[in-house]
Design an enzyme around this catalytic site. Structure first.
Site, PDB file in Angstrom:
ATOM      1  CD  GLU A  57      41.348 -29.443  61.677  1.00  0.00           C
ATOM      2  OE1 GLU A  57      41.003 -30.639  61.679  1.00  0.00           O
ATOM      3  OE2 GLU A  57      41.764 -28.853  62.697  1.00  0.00           O
ATOM      4  CD  GLN A  68      21.302  -4.127  90.032  1.00  0.00           C
ATOM      5  OE1 GLN A  68      22.275  -4.841  90.268  1.00  0.00           O
ATOM      6  NE2 GLN A  68      20.305  -4.528  89.260  1.00  0.00           N
ATOM      7  CB  CYS A 103      29.094 -21.707  78.210  1.00  0.00           C
ATOM      8  SG  CYS A 103      30.242 -20.308  78.421  1.00  0.00           S
ATOM      9  CE1 TYR A 124      20.699 -11.895  94.572  1.00  0.00           C
ATOM     10  CE2 TYR A 124      19.370 -11.561  92.608  1.00  0.00           C
ATOM     11  CZ  TYR A 124      20.539 -11.981  93.201  1.00  0.00           C
ATOM     12  OH  TYR A 124      21.559 -12.507  92.438  1.00  0.00           O
ATOM     13  N   GLY A 158      22.832  -8.269  78.597  1.00  0.00           N
ATOM     14  CA  GLY A 158      23.889  -8.470  79.585  1.00  0.00           C
ATOM     15  C   GLY A 158      25.076  -9.186  78.983  1.00  0.00           C
ATOM     16  NE  ARG A 159      23.699 -14.614  79.772  1.00  0.00           N
ATOM     17  CZ  ARG A 159      22.998 -15.730  79.605  1.00  0.00           C
ATOM     18  NH1 ARG A 159      23.532 -16.904  79.899  1.00  0.00           N
ATOM     19  NH2 ARG A 159      21.772 -15.692  79.128  1.00  0.00           N
ATOM     20  CB  CYS A 190      33.139 -13.100  78.759  1.00  0.00           C
ATOM     21  SG  CYS A 190      32.310 -13.777  77.305  1.00  0.00           S
ATOM     22  CB  ALA A 214      42.526 -23.781  71.312  1.00  0.00           C
TER      23      ALA A 214
END
Length: 664
Positions: free
Chosen positions: A431, A106, A365, A179, A338-339, A381, A412
């Site tokens: 837990e 690109q 997010c 852009y 993409g993500r 990420c 976590a």
């Protein structure tokens, strides 16, 4: 259902093995001061090639670094040292090709008014004198005709370098997202009287002369695509428009977008890489969780009717059903993800195998991707810490198998247990409640947080897949640890909501945000949300969408400015949504007392009452370190991670867990 995703397709004369494209994302941190790709870039791109994608489009590479000069090393720049770039990038393309994946470089023509002044060593440029996006008090300098012609020539030369390095084509960045090329194409920013201004065709002269110059230098058969936004969604300078909002488009509307696409096709572009938006409406170009999956589908349908060249569509298409629909219904020839390929590089292979449940989802997010770039930090990420450090963070079997106790079944704890199990350790996950998920449980309740729910489902699937021994309804005590005598302990006991020390705070109409989201307390009609951080703002939006009368108060002078950073696109969209759903927002305001169905608040020294059936507290969280403090002095291998170390965001909960579990 997914078969067509894996059918071959051609861009020009270059054939792709499937219709799955890795969309271009910012390469920040992926180049050296010579403008060449570094090891991070190799690991990053090769992992996606291994994952089965048909085409990789790299993030932006600058075609020059003099007219618009960025700090060296900000982005790959072939022109700085062409010989070295060809040598290094040539090895990258060879390795990508080994997986039968094609790769386009690109080429960034310029950022213009949207260049961050902190990255620039020269004054910001633009088609005409317009305010800089990030610092509107800075007026951008108008480019001269000679400078534009120089950039056109530099772009052609960069395409020649790309071809010599083995890239299968180039993509021009960009008549999209506001852009530099897009600024030239949009009348709001382009007031020029020369051949690069005027009507739509004149404003597109910069873009059309670029493709002609490239084809002249490297040959007609060398593919050139262009990143293209059908609609800008600009309501005003630094002000975007929502999907359901009625407003006058000040940028490029759909009709002009369709005309522009035909002009670009006529000029010689071989494909359109399609989305919507601008920096002024960044939540279209970088859609957060508040946007719908496949948000750009209606615009691609109209575009497909007017152009013959192939299009690739981007915009929250990582949910497989949407990706399949796009190609099955001939809405777009290819899907650009993409993500979704950050979170899971093996998305294509998992879809091909039908192992959809195993695909790690993007949660929108933007903390670890676009948020990192703005900080600035290397692209990564939030839910996949290995992005850009695939070899460094590669999971390998542990040298010594250990018995590890993980305390806390939030994100976590689940991530730590997953990584430990992959490395061959004997893991037990504890837990104290009846369900795994921690704050992700209530956090995934709002309709716009479905991606969080998908992530929670993925973690539960991983726990089951790796046969991790899990103990629910079990609170770990010092006595239990002494009995089990584990080799290592990871404490992920999370955090608890903060309750402010305010008179009347124990009134029956005062509830925690978590209690409302969890359905523990009834949601009434008049609600005061105390706390304008991310949790409070999302709670207020969720309630307002249910038709509740919501007032939101925040002690700071703006929303979401304290605590863990909220990605820019997410923040501005959430604020716009709060206004759209008529949430009353009071900043510089604090709660000082609760009296029956009234909250007494103070704004700039003045007090007033706000009637409220429910007062919802969202003022933050405090770490639960009690177990850690009870055992850390006696057990050498004890690790405190996630919110129990410091309440931040989901990225640091996952990153803490991965780092520690990767090294035990």
């Amino acid at each position: 259902m997914y078969k067509k995703l894996f059918e071959p397709i051609k861009i020009g004369k270059v054939e792709l093995k499937n219709r799955i494209v890795m969309a271009p994302m910012g390469n920040l941190g992926y180049s050296d001061t010579d403008g060449c790709f570094n090891k991070k870039a190799f690991d990053y791109f090769i992992e996606r090639a291994k994952g089965g994608v048909g085409l990789i489009i790299t993030g932006v590479s600058k075609v020059e670094n003099e007219i618009e000069k960025f700090i060296p090393g900000t982005a790959p720049t072939p022109a700085i040292n062409p010989g070295r770039f060809i040598q290094i990038a040539g090895e990258l393309t060879e390795r990508v090709h080994a997986y039968n994946t094609k790769i386009f470089l690109q080429l960034g023509v310029g950022f213009g008014r949207v260049a961050a002044p902190s990255l620039l060593l020269t004054h910001p440029i633009a088609p005409s004198p317009v305010p800089n996006y990030w610092k509107p008090d800075i007026i951008c300098r108008e480019l001269t005709e000679k400078e534009i012609e120089t950039i056109i020539q530099k772009t052609a030369e960069a395409a020649f370098i790309a071809k010599e390095a083995g890239f299968d084509g180039v993509e021009i960045h960009a008549v999209h997202e506001g852009y530099l090329l897009d600024q030239f194409a949009i009348a709001l920013f382009n007031k020029r009287k020369d051949r690069f201004g005027g009507d739509l065709r004149g404003r597109l002269t910069f873009a059309t002369e670029i493709v002609r110059a490239i084809k002249k230098l490297v040959g007609q058969d060398y593919p050139v695509s262009v990143r293209f936004s059908v609609k800008s969604f600009i309501k005003g300078l630094n002000q975007g428009g929502l999907a359901d909002e009625v407003f006058e488009e000040k940028g490029r509307d759909v009709d002009e977008g369709l005309k522009a696409a035909k002009i670009l096709e006529e000029a010689g572009y071989d494909a359109l890489d399609v989305d919507n938006g601008s920096y002024d409406a960044w939540y279209w170009a970088h859609p957060p969780m508040y946007q719908s999956n496949g948000l750009n589908i209606p615009y691609a349908k109209r575009l497909k009717e007017v152009v013959k060249i192939p299009i690739m569509l981007a915009g929250k298409l990582d949910v497989v059903e949407y990706a399949a629909k796009v190609v099955n219904d001939d809405i777009s020839d290819m899907v650009a993800i993409g993500r979704g390929l950050l979170t899971d590089p093996y998305w294509p292979k998992k879809v091909l195998k039908g192992d959809i449940e195993d695909i790690r989802p993007c949660i929108g997010c933007q903390v670890g991707c676009i948020g990192r770039i703005i900080q600035p930090r290397p692209l990564c990420c939030a839910v996949n810490p290995t992005v850009g450090r695939e070899k460094e963070y590669e999971i390998k079997p542990a040298d010594i198998k250990k018995r590890v106790m993980v305390v806390g079944g939030g994100v976590a704890g689940m991530e730590a247990a997953r990584v430990l199990a992959l490395r061959g350790h004997d893991v037990e996950l504890y837990e104290k409640s009846e369900r795994l998920g921690g704050h992700l449980i209530e956090g995934s309740v709002p309709d716009f947080k479905k991606d969080d729910a998908r992530l929670l489902s993925w973690y539960k699937y991983q726990i089951k897949k790796h046969n991790i021994k899990t103990y629910l309804n079990t609170e770990v005590t010092r006595e239990l640890i002494d009995c089990k005598k584990p080799d290592a302990i990871i404490i992920a006991t999370g955090s608890e909501p903060i309750v402010p020390n305010v008179k009347g705070i124990d009134s029956s109409n005062v509830v925690l945000a978590t209690e409302l989201l969890g359905g523990v307390k009834e949601v009434k009609d008049r609600i005061l949300v105390v706390g304008g951080g991310l949790v409070g703002c999302e709670l207020a939006l969720w309630l307002a969408k249910q038709g509740k009368k919501v007032t939101l108060i925040e002690m700071q002078n703006d929303l979401m400015v304290s605590g863990a950073p909220v990605a820019h696109a997410n923040r501005i969209m959430l604020i716009d949504l709060l206004k759209f759903y008529k949430v009353e927002i009071l900043v510089n305001t604090k709660l000082v007392e609760v009296k029956n169905n009234e909250a007494i608040v103070e704004t700039m020294g003045e007090r007033k009452g706000i009637s409220a059936d429910t007062i919802a507290l969202a003022v933050g969280y405090k770490s639960d370190k009690r177990l850690y403090e009870a055992v850390s002095k006696d057990y050498p291998d004890v690790y405190l991670i996630g919110d129990s170390r410091e309440p931040q965001n989901i990225m640091y909960a996952i990153w803490d867990a991965y780092e520690v579990a990767h090294e035990i």
